[in-house]
Design a protein around this motif. Structure first.
Motif, PDB file in Angstrom:
ATOM      1  N   ASP A   1       0.806  -1.237   0.000  1.00  0.00           N
ATOM      2  CA  ASP A   1       0.000   0.000   0.000  1.00  0.00           C
ATOM      3  C   ASP A   1       0.833   1.280   0.000  1.00  0.00           C
ATOM      4  OD1 ASP A   1      -2.330  -1.555   0.061  1.00  0.00           O
ATOM      5  OD2 ASP A   1      -2.290  -1.653   2.253  1.00  0.00           O
ATOM      6  N   ALA A   2       2.123   1.193  -0.295  1.00  0.00           N
ATOM      7  CA  ALA A   2       2.983   2.382  -0.276  1.00  0.00           C
ATOM      8  C   ALA A   2       2.636   3.320  -1.427  1.00  0.00           C
ATOM      9  CB  ALA A   2       4.441   1.970  -0.367  1.00  0.00           C
ATOM     10  N   HIS A   3       2.690   4.616  -1.144  1.00  0.00           N
ATOM     11  CA  HIS A   3       2.472   5.632  -2.177  1.00  0.00           C
ATOM     12  C   HIS A   3       3.781   5.970  -2.903  1.00  0.00           C
ATOM     13  CE1 HIS A   3      -0.838   6.685   0.813  1.00  0.00           C
ATOM     14  NE2 HIS A   3      -1.472   6.249  -0.256  1.00  0.00           N
ATOM     15  N   VAL A   4       4.879   5.891  -2.172  1.00  0.00           N
ATOM     16  CA  VAL A   4       6.212   6.150  -2.736  1.00  0.00           C
ATOM     17  C   VAL A   4       7.143   5.058  -2.238  1.00  0.00           C
ATOM     18  CG1 VAL A   4       8.176   7.740  -2.870  1.00  0.00           C
ATOM     19  CG2 VAL A   4       5.842   8.659  -2.739  1.00  0.00           C
ATOM     20  N   VAL A   5       7.895   4.448  -3.142  1.00  0.00           N
ATOM     21  CA  VAL A   5       8.908   3.475  -2.735  1.00  0.00           C
ATOM     22  C   VAL A   5      10.275   3.950  -3.229  1.00  0.00           C
ATOM     23  CG1 VAL A   5       7.352   1.505  -2.616  1.00  0.00           C
ATOM     24  CG2 VAL A   5       8.515   2.018  -4.777  1.00  0.00           C
ATOM     25  N   ILE A   6      11.255   3.795  -2.353  1.00  0.00           N
ATOM     26  CA  ILE A   6      12.618   4.206  -2.691  1.00  0.00           C
ATOM     27  C   ILE A   6      13.549   3.040  -2.376  1.00  0.00           C
ATOM     28  CG2 ILE A   6      14.343   6.044  -2.463  1.00  0.00           C
ATOM     29  CD1 ILE A   6      12.191   7.756  -1.113  1.00  0.00           C
ATOM     30  N   PRO A   7      13.602   2.038  -3.271  1.00  0.00           N
ATOM     31  CA  PRO A   7      14.467   0.887  -3.038  1.00  0.00           C
ATOM     32  C   PRO A   7      15.886   1.213  -3.490  1.00  0.00           C
ATOM     33  CG  PRO A   7      12.606   0.403  -4.528  1.00  0.00           C
ATOM     34  CD  PRO A   7      12.788   1.862  -4.475  1.00  0.00           C
ATOM     35  N   LYS A   8      16.805   1.245  -2.534  1.00  0.00           N
ATOM     36  CA  LYS A   8      18.176   1.649  -2.840  1.00  0.00           C
ATOM     37  C   LYS A   8      19.142   0.946  -1.904  1.00  0.00           C
ATOM     38  CE  LYS A   8      21.326   5.559  -3.028  1.00  0.00           C
ATOM     39  NZ  LYS A   8      22.411   4.677  -2.528  1.00  0.00           N
ATOM     40  N   ASN A   9      20.259   0.537  -2.450  1.00  0.00           N
ATOM     41  CA  ASN A   9      21.282  -0.109  -1.647  1.00  0.00           C
ATOM     42  C   ASN A   9      22.015   0.882  -0.747  1.00  0.00           C
ATOM     43  OD1 ASN A   9      24.516  -0.949  -1.715  1.00  0.00           O
ATOM     44  ND2 ASN A   9      23.130  -2.638  -1.262  1.00  0.00           N
ATOM     45  N   TRP A  10      22.436   0.415   0.415  1.00  0.00           N
ATOM     46  CA  TRP A  10      23.431   1.129   1.213  1.00  0.00           C
ATOM     47  C   TRP A  10      24.285   0.084   1.922  1.00  0.00           C
ATOM     48  CZ3 TRP A  10      18.165   1.581   2.605  1.00  0.00           C
ATOM     49  CH2 TRP A  10      17.789   1.044   3.838  1.00  0.00           C
ATOM     50  N   GLY A  11      25.479   0.483   2.272  1.00  0.00           N
ATOM     51  CA  GLY A  11      26.435  -0.463   2.831  1.00  0.00           C
ATOM     52  C   GLY A  11      26.226  -0.721   4.310  1.00  0.00           C
ATOM     53  N   SER A  12      26.839  -1.790   4.785  1.00  0.00           N
ATOM     54  CA  SER A  12      26.728  -2.202   6.195  1.00  0.00           C
ATOM     55  C   SER A  12      27.757  -1.482   7.055  1.00  0.00           C
ATOM     56  CB  SER A  12      26.933  -3.717   6.301  1.00  0.00           C
ATOM     57  OG  SER A  12      28.181  -4.092   5.715  1.00  0.00           O
ATOM     58  N   TRP A  13      27.917  -0.192   6.840  1.00  0.00           N
ATOM     59  CA  TRP A  13      28.975   0.561   7.510  1.00  0.00           C
ATOM     60  C   TRP A  13      28.835   0.561   9.029  1.00  0.00           C
ATOM     61  CZ3 TRP A  13      32.981   1.673   4.610  1.00  0.00           C
ATOM     62  CH2 TRP A  13      32.821   1.865   3.240  1.00  0.00           C
ATOM     63  N   VAL A  14      27.604   0.636   9.517  1.00  0.00           N
ATOM     64  CA  VAL A  14      27.388   0.739  10.969  1.00  0.00           C
ATOM     65  C   VAL A  14      27.826  -0.532  11.683  1.00  0.00           C
ATOM     66  CG1 VAL A  14      25.615   0.998  12.760  1.00  0.00           C
ATOM     67  CG2 VAL A  14      25.532   2.420  10.694  1.00  0.00           C
ATOM     68  N   THR A  15      27.586  -1.675  11.062  1.00  0.00           N
ATOM     69  CA  THR A  15      27.926  -2.951  11.705  1.00  0.00           C
ATOM     70  C   THR A  15      29.259  -3.519  11.218  1.00  0.00           C
ATOM     71  OG1 THR A  15      26.656  -4.153  10.012  1.00  0.00           O
ATOM     72  CG2 THR A  15      25.509  -3.570  12.049  1.00  0.00           C
ATOM     73  N   ASN A  16      29.727  -3.047  10.057  1.00  0.00           N
ATOM     74  CA  ASN A  16      30.970  -3.579   9.491  1.00  0.00           C
ATOM     75  C   ASN A  16      31.650  -2.509   8.644  1.00  0.00           C
ATOM     76  OD1 ASN A  16      33.036  -5.055   8.352  1.00  0.00           O
ATOM     77  ND2 ASN A  16      31.709  -6.193   6.950  1.00  0.00           N
ATOM     78  N   PRO A  17      32.651  -1.814   9.187  1.00  0.00           N
ATOM     79  CA  PRO A  17      33.296  -0.715   8.460  1.00  0.00           C
ATOM     80  C   PRO A  17      34.244  -1.149   7.339  1.00  0.00           C
ATOM     81  CG  PRO A  17      34.321  -0.990  10.610  1.00  0.00           C
ATOM     82  CD  PRO A  17      33.143  -1.923  10.577  1.00  0.00           C
ATOM     83  N   SER A  18      34.334  -2.436   7.079  1.00  0.00           N
ATOM     84  CA  SER A  18      35.176  -2.919   5.984  1.00  0.00           C
ATOM     85  C   SER A  18      34.713  -2.323   4.662  1.00  0.00           C
ATOM     86  CB  SER A  18      35.122  -4.445   5.895  1.00  0.00           C
ATOM     87  OG  SER A  18      35.638  -4.897   4.658  1.00  0.00           O
ATOM     88  N   GLU A  19      35.656  -2.041   3.771  1.00  0.00           N
ATOM     89  CA  GLU A  19      35.318  -1.476   2.474  1.00  0.00           C
ATOM     90  C   GLU A  19      35.021  -2.550   1.433  1.00  0.00           C
ATOM     91  OE1 GLU A  19      38.155   1.418   1.193  1.00  0.00           O
ATOM     92  OE2 GLU A  19      37.945   2.643   2.995  1.00  0.00           O
ATOM     93  N   ASP A  20      35.040  -3.800   1.817  1.00  0.00           N
ATOM     94  CA  ASP A  20      34.714  -4.886   0.879  1.00  0.00           C
ATOM     95  C   ASP A  20      33.324  -4.670   0.296  1.00  0.00           C
ATOM     96  OD1 ASP A  20      37.128  -6.031   1.427  1.00  0.00           O
ATOM     97  OD2 ASP A  20      36.337  -7.528   2.826  1.00  0.00           O
TER      98      ASP A  20
END
Length: 327
Positions: A234-253
């Motif tokens: 039922d969403a009016h706007v969806v914004i599906p976008k990737n982001w990295g796991s920086w908060v839990t894993n600061p590795s740049e892999d």
């Protein structure tokens, strides 16, 4: 309203009150109308802004360069790898000197736990406005363009159901700055915001606390789910976008086992079908096509990505117009 815009830094929209943001939206709309009609807007004649980039850019660089030219000024593009920054020059020295040479400084620095601190250090020592072109925490230029786009499409944003949804991507380990900015900004306009992500891709705790407070103070809601289908429903706007796991894993892999375990988090026709019949698909771009989203959605009738991207120009011009003053 007694806001003073001249010289005001633009590092996060959290530093701008609602009246100031509303003025920014009004100026953006005015500039957009003039651009469409071919009416010149030389509001910053002969002014110079320095555009410092630690990373690649398409929309941000070009909206700023084109924008300052259309305002009658000039943008100096600075690849920081060719500056003395590469030899260790500190933010203070760069900011003091560049602010004596021109009328504004804008910078993109997305290095985790570095970027925002760098921008804050520049702002502390600059005598001209410092603008954030994306850091590790915030992307206010994208946030204000997203807000403008939603407002254009729906008018009254109160109780609009907007879902910020993590999506699978392998192109690079992306900053958290876009979803973080949206999570803080959208509740300020009374939207019902859902933040959806698989466990391991959390945003900082202080962001969630502030987003909930922004919702409470402005008649909206903010909730978190780890169920993708729930976010689309039922969403009016969806914004599906990737982001990295920086908060839990600061590795740049870029690709790891955690990422690969969530390949199913993709925006598909099936997911869009459970949203509102008039749902709008948004993305800050560049999208990782066929990973984050299928082509039939991003190129389909519900997609407003190009309107969203165009508004990057008009909002960038508004930020510069309001904050950059003459010497």
């Amino acid at each position: 309203m007694k806001s003073i815009f001249r010289g005001k830094h633009f590092i996060t929209l959290e530093d701008w009150n609602k009246d100031e943001i509303n003025t920014l939206l009004e100026v953006s709309s005015d500039l957009k109308k003039n651009f469409a009609m071919g009416v010149p807007t030389p509001y910053l004649p002969l002014q110079t802004i320095f555009l410092m980039f630690f990373e690649q850019s398409t929309r941000t660089r070009n909206s700023m360069e084109a924008g300052i030219a259309q305002l009658g000024g000039h943008g100096n593009f600075l690849d920081t790898s060719t500056m003395q920054i590469a030899h260790g020059e500190v933010a203070k020295d760069t900011a003091v000197i560049l602010s004596r040479y021109g009328h504004g400084i804008a910078c993109r620095n997305c290095f985790w736990e570095v970027g925002n601190k760098y921008l804050r250090a520049m702002a502390e020592h600059s005598t001209v406005p410092v603008m954030n072109l994306q850091c590790d925490l915030y992307h206010p230029m994208q946030g204000i363009a997203d807000l403008m786009t939603i407002k254009e499409k729906v008018g009254d944003m109160k109780r609009l159901k907007v879902s910020i949804i993590w999506a699978y991507a392998t192109s690079h380990k992306k900053p958290i700055s876009v979803p973080l900015t949206q999570a803080l900004l959208f509740p300020r306009y009374g939207m019902d915001v859902t933040l959806a992500y698989p466990e391991g891709y959390e945003l900082p705790d202080w962001v969630i606390e502030k987003a909930k407070k922004n919702a409470l103070d402005n008649g909206g809601t903010f909730k978190i789910t780890h169920n993708m289908e729930e976010a689309y429903k039922d969403a009016h706007v969806v914004i599906p976008k990737n982001w990295g796991s920086w908060v839990t894993n600061p590795s740049e892999d870029v690709v790891d086992d955690l990422l690969n375990s969530y390949k199913s988090w993709k925006c598909t026709e099936e997911m869009m079908s459970i949203a509102d019949k008039d749902v709008m698909y948004m993305h800050a771009l560049p999208a990782d096509r066929n990973n984050e989203v299928v082509n039939s959605v991003i190129d389909g009738p519900h997609s407003i990505i190009y309107d969203e991207a165009e508004n990057r120009l008009h909002t960038a011009k508004a930020v510069m117009t309001l904050t950059m003053g003459g010497k």
